[in-house]
Design a protein around this motif. Structure first.
Motif, mmCIF file in Angstrom:
data_model
loop_
_atom_site.group_PDB
_atom_site.id
_atom_site.type_symbol
_atom_site.label_atom_id
_atom_site.label_comp_id
_atom_site.label_asym_id
_atom_site.label_seq_id
_atom_site.Cartn_x
_atom_site.Cartn_y
_atom_site.Cartn_z
ATOM 1 N N ALA A 202 -25.063 0.847 -10.784
ATOM 2 C CA ALA A 202 -26.957 -0.246 -11.058
ATOM 3 C C ALA A 202 -28.018 0.947 -11.210
ATOM 4 C CB ALA A 202 -27.166 -0.874 -10.063
ATOM 5 N N TRP A 203 -28.276 2.047 -10.036
ATOM 6 C CA TRP A 203 -28.556 2.665 -9.421
ATOM 7 C C TRP A 203 -29.115 3.607 -10.767
ATOM 8 C CZ3 TRP A 203 -31.751 2.184 -5.367
ATOM 9 C CH2 TRP A 203 -31.476 1.756 -3.907
ATOM 10 N N ALA A 204 -28.523 3.799 -11.463
ATOM 11 C CA ALA A 204 -28.298 5.068 -12.577
ATOM 12 C C ALA A 204 -29.441 4.364 -13.599
ATOM 13 C CB ALA A 204 -27.456 5.166 -13.354
ATOM 14 N N LEU A 205 -29.851 2.789 -13.195
ATOM 15 C CA LEU A 205 -30.317 2.593 -14.896
ATOM 16 C C LEU A 205 -31.994 2.991 -14.503
ATOM 17 C CD1 LEU A 205 -29.243 -1.214 -15.024
ATOM 18 C CD2 LEU A 205 -28.362 0.598 -16.680
ATOM 19 N N PHE A 206 -32.074 3.473 -13.008
ATOM 20 C CA PHE A 206 -33.968 3.834 -12.968
ATOM 21 C C PHE A 206 -34.065 5.463 -13.372
ATOM 22 C CE2 PHE A 206 -33.631 0.802 -8.932
ATOM 23 C CZ PHE A 206 -34.138 0.016 -9.528
ATOM 24 N N PHE A 207 -32.812 5.932 -14.127
ATOM 25 C CA PHE A 207 -33.335 6.751 -14.366
ATOM 26 C C PHE A 207 -33.410 7.836 -15.980
ATOM 27 C CE2 PHE A 207 -29.395 7.642 -11.329
ATOM 28 C CZ PHE A 207 -29.905 7.388 -9.819
ATOM 29 N N SER A 208 -33.471 6.555 -16.386
ATOM 30 C CA SER A 208 -33.525 6.904 -18.309
ATOM 31 C C SER A 208 -34.763 5.200 -18.794
ATOM 32 C CB SER A 208 -32.607 7.542 -18.850
ATOM 33 O OG SER A 208 -32.446 5.812 -18.951
ATOM 34 N N GLU A 209 -35.015 6.318 -19.664
ATOM 35 C CA GLU A 209 -36.483 5.415 -19.975
ATOM 36 C C GLU A 209 -35.578 3.523 -20.826
ATOM 37 O OE1 GLU A 209 -39.452 4.652 -24.177
ATOM 38 O OE2 GLU A 209 -38.790 6.320 -22.976
ATOM 39 N N ASN A 210 -34.481 4.193 -21.198
ATOM 40 C CA ASN A 210 -33.014 2.353 -22.017
ATOM 41 C C ASN A 210 -32.894 1.978 -20.522
ATOM 42 O OD1 ASN A 210 -33.848 3.161 -24.499
ATOM 43 N ND2 ASN A 210 -31.248 4.710 -24.837
ATOM 44 N N GLY A 211 -32.790 2.670 -19.891
ATOM 45 C CA GLY A 211 -32.092 1.867 -18.192
ATOM 46 C C GLY A 211 -33.208 1.195 -17.621
ATOM 47 N N ASP A 214 -33.676 -1.975 -19.850
ATOM 48 C CA ASP A 214 -32.492 -2.912 -19.126
ATOM 49 C C ASP A 214 -32.372 -4.399 -18.048
ATOM 50 O OD1 ASP A 214 -30.487 -3.061 -21.009
ATOM 51 O OD2 ASP A 214 -29.311 -0.809 -20.561
ATOM 52 N N LEU A 215 -33.611 -2.725 -16.917
ATOM 53 C CA LEU A 215 -33.362 -3.788 -15.826
ATOM 54 C C LEU A 215 -34.016 -4.869 -15.953
ATOM 55 C CD1 LEU A 215 -33.555 -0.697 -13.444
ATOM 56 C CD2 LEU A 215 -32.084 -2.330 -13.122
ATOM 57 N N GLU A 216 -35.656 -4.595 -16.760
ATOM 58 C CA GLU A 216 -37.035 -5.031 -17.388
ATOM 59 C C GLU A 216 -36.232 -6.910 -17.672
ATOM 60 O OE1 GLU A 216 -39.454 -2.592 -19.371
ATOM 61 O OE2 GLU A 216 -40.192 -2.253 -17.057
ATOM 62 N N LYS A 217 -34.787 -6.914 -17.987
ATOM 63 C CA LYS A 217 -34.773 -7.676 -18.476
ATOM 64 C C LYS A 217 -34.196 -8.827 -17.562
ATOM 65 C CE LYS A 217 -32.054 -6.225 -23.122
ATOM 66 N NZ LYS A 217 -31.439 -5.143 -23.895
ATOM 67 N N LEU A 218 -33.446 -9.059 -15.955
ATOM 68 C CA LEU A 218 -33.660 -9.229 -15.190
ATOM 69 C C LEU A 218 -34.424 -9.820 -14.957
ATOM 70 C CD1 LEU A 218 -31.512 -6.220 -12.575
ATOM 71 C CD2 LEU A 218 -30.697 -8.325 -14.613
ATOM 72 N N TYR A 259 -19.283 7.814 -20.641
ATOM 73 C CA TYR A 259 -20.514 7.940 -20.061
ATOM 74 C C TYR A 259 -21.417 6.330 -20.439
ATOM 75 C CZ TYR A 259 -23.653 10.994 -22.791
ATOM 76 O OH TYR A 259 -23.704 12.144 -24.234
ATOM 77 N N PHE A 260 -22.164 5.637 -20.195
ATOM 78 C CA PHE A 260 -23.511 4.822 -20.467
ATOM 79 C C PHE A 260 -24.918 5.616 -20.421
ATOM 80 C CE2 PHE A 260 -22.275 2.837 -16.753
ATOM 81 C CZ PHE A 260 -24.108 2.352 -16.122
ATOM 82 N N GLY A 261 -24.970 6.038 -18.591
ATOM 83 C CA GLY A 261 -25.406 6.465 -18.600
ATOM 84 C C GLY A 261 -27.084 7.329 -18.535
ATOM 85 N N SER A 262 -28.078 8.256 -18.660
ATOM 86 C CA SER A 262 -28.339 9.800 -18.563
ATOM 87 C C SER A 262 -29.474 9.633 -17.756
ATOM 88 C CB SER A 262 -28.832 10.309 -19.449
ATOM 89 O OG SER A 262 -27.590 10.147 -20.700
#
Length: 378
Positions: A202-211, A214-218, A259-262
């Motif tokens: 979950a924390w990896a979503l903070f690391f990129s613009e796309n992530g 995705d978080l904002e969709k919550l 992988y899915f995140g960067s």
């Protein structure tokens, strides 16, 4: 009888295992065959468990042969690193979503979880018997059994909330999830666990613009989500016994060596390194996607250790020892060497399919970790 005594005393500042592992191991051919037979109705559940345990027994010895002091069950009873545990919680069910997670270049099987009723943990959860079996195989005082489970953030992030009791009631949802994890942690402790790891993408979503999108969709802002994630971790572990080591592995995805995140840790660094009450962190630093070591400067505790995953589990190639030693030295510019540990960046089989390397190449990797750690911290 429950074993609430540990044969191995763990202290977060004096722990002797500078070489560590994240947890999952490649499924052996006999295990893959057995799981397929079970899925096809050709093998009973008990027969599958017997084969899983035979393979666990064999690969516990393999881990010891690499020189590792930290031993796992390889997650051999799981299809997924997270869903199996979450589906074992009361009030949670598996289901087939319409769209899989978006890994780079490949797609995993369609599967997810949903919350359908009040969340709680039961002492009949199958992971407890799996751990007790692993613990029974550790008969000396030189090794420790490590249990891995998904972080509570994973249910909050991935679990589709269909429970009537939680509609428009976030506090109730979070409190029940926290209580379930408090109960789970105590249950593992009562079973003899003294080393527990929370795995978390979950924390990896903070690391990129796309992530972040995705978080904002919550339906929450980035700051609100950071607050929720922090609360779920800290409140879940706040009652842990003093002699239970709890760490967290932060991952950017690991499926068939993809992988899915960067992105680096910078966007959430102050929270991850300064506000979480875990005893240790396992972090990915195996390629340019992970950013630099600078965020380690936010560590504000001398009793927090950080295992830097500069050895990759996604490739069979053995990294040059001197290069890895230099990477460790680079990290030590931001955090004292005594607070650093060495591990692969992730497990070798976050799902039953596993990464693209052979079992022998996996053992070579783990032995490589041990040898480098011994040379650096001897």
């Amino acid at each position: 009888m429950e074993d609430n005594k540990s044969s191995y005393i763990i202290n977060t500042t004096t722990t002797p295992f500078y070489a560590d592992q994240v947890g999952s191991l490649l499924r052996s051919e006999p295990l893959k065959k057995a799981r397929l037979q079970y899925q096809n109705g050709e093998l009973s559940q008990q027969d599958l468990i017997d084969i899983q345990r035979d393979q666990t027994r064999l690969h516990v010895e393999k881990q010891k042969e690499t020189g590792l002091k930290v031993i796992t069950d390889g997650e051999y009873s799981r299809a997924w690193w997270h869903f199996d545990f979450l589906e074992g919680l009361n009030g949670v069910e598996g289901f087939t979503p319409e769209v899989p997670l978006n890994f780079k270049g490949t797609k995993p099987k369609l599967h997810s979880v949903k919350v359908v009723d009040k969340i709680s943990f039961s002492n009949s959860h199958p992971f407890l018997s799996d751990f007790k079996f692993l613990k029974s195989l550790i008969k000396d005082d030189k090794h420790v059994a490590k249990q891995t489970i998904p972080s509570p953030n994973m249910l909050f992030l991935r679990g589709k909330n269909e429970a009537a009791c939680y509609q428009d009631n976030l506090d109730s949802y979070l409190n029940d999830l926290i209580q379930a994890y408090q109960d789970a942690i105590q249950a593992f402790y009562n079973a003899g666990c003294r080393y527990l790891q929370l795995d978390d993408t979950a924390w990896a979503l903070f690391f990129s613009e796309n992530g972040v999108k995705d978080l904002e969709k919550l339906g929450y802002t980035t700051e609100q989500t950071l607050t929720i994630f922090t609360k779920l971790i800290n409140e879940s572990i706040k009652n842990k016994p003093d002699d239970l080591l709890i760490t967290m592995h932060i991952c950017r995805g690991n499926f068939r060596s993809t992988y899915f995140g960067s992105g680096g840790y910078d966007a959430a660094a102050e929270t991850i390194f300064g506000k979480l009450n875990v005893d240790g962190l396992f972090l990915e630093f195996d390629d340019e996607r992970s950013g630099g070591f600078e965020p380690l400067k936010y560590v504000n505790r001398k009793d927090l250790f950080v295992a830097i995953g500069v050895i990759t589990s996604k490739s069979p190639r053995l990294e040059d020892k001197e290069f890895i030693k230099q990477r460790i030295a680079d990290a030590a510019k931001y955090l004292p060497l005594d607070q650093l540990r060495l591990s692969p960046q992730c497990g070798f089989a976050s799902t039953e399919e596993g990464n693209v390397l052979s079992e022998q190449e996996q053992w070579n990797k783990l032995k490589h970790v041990v040898e480098i750690a011994e040379e650096v911290w001897s």
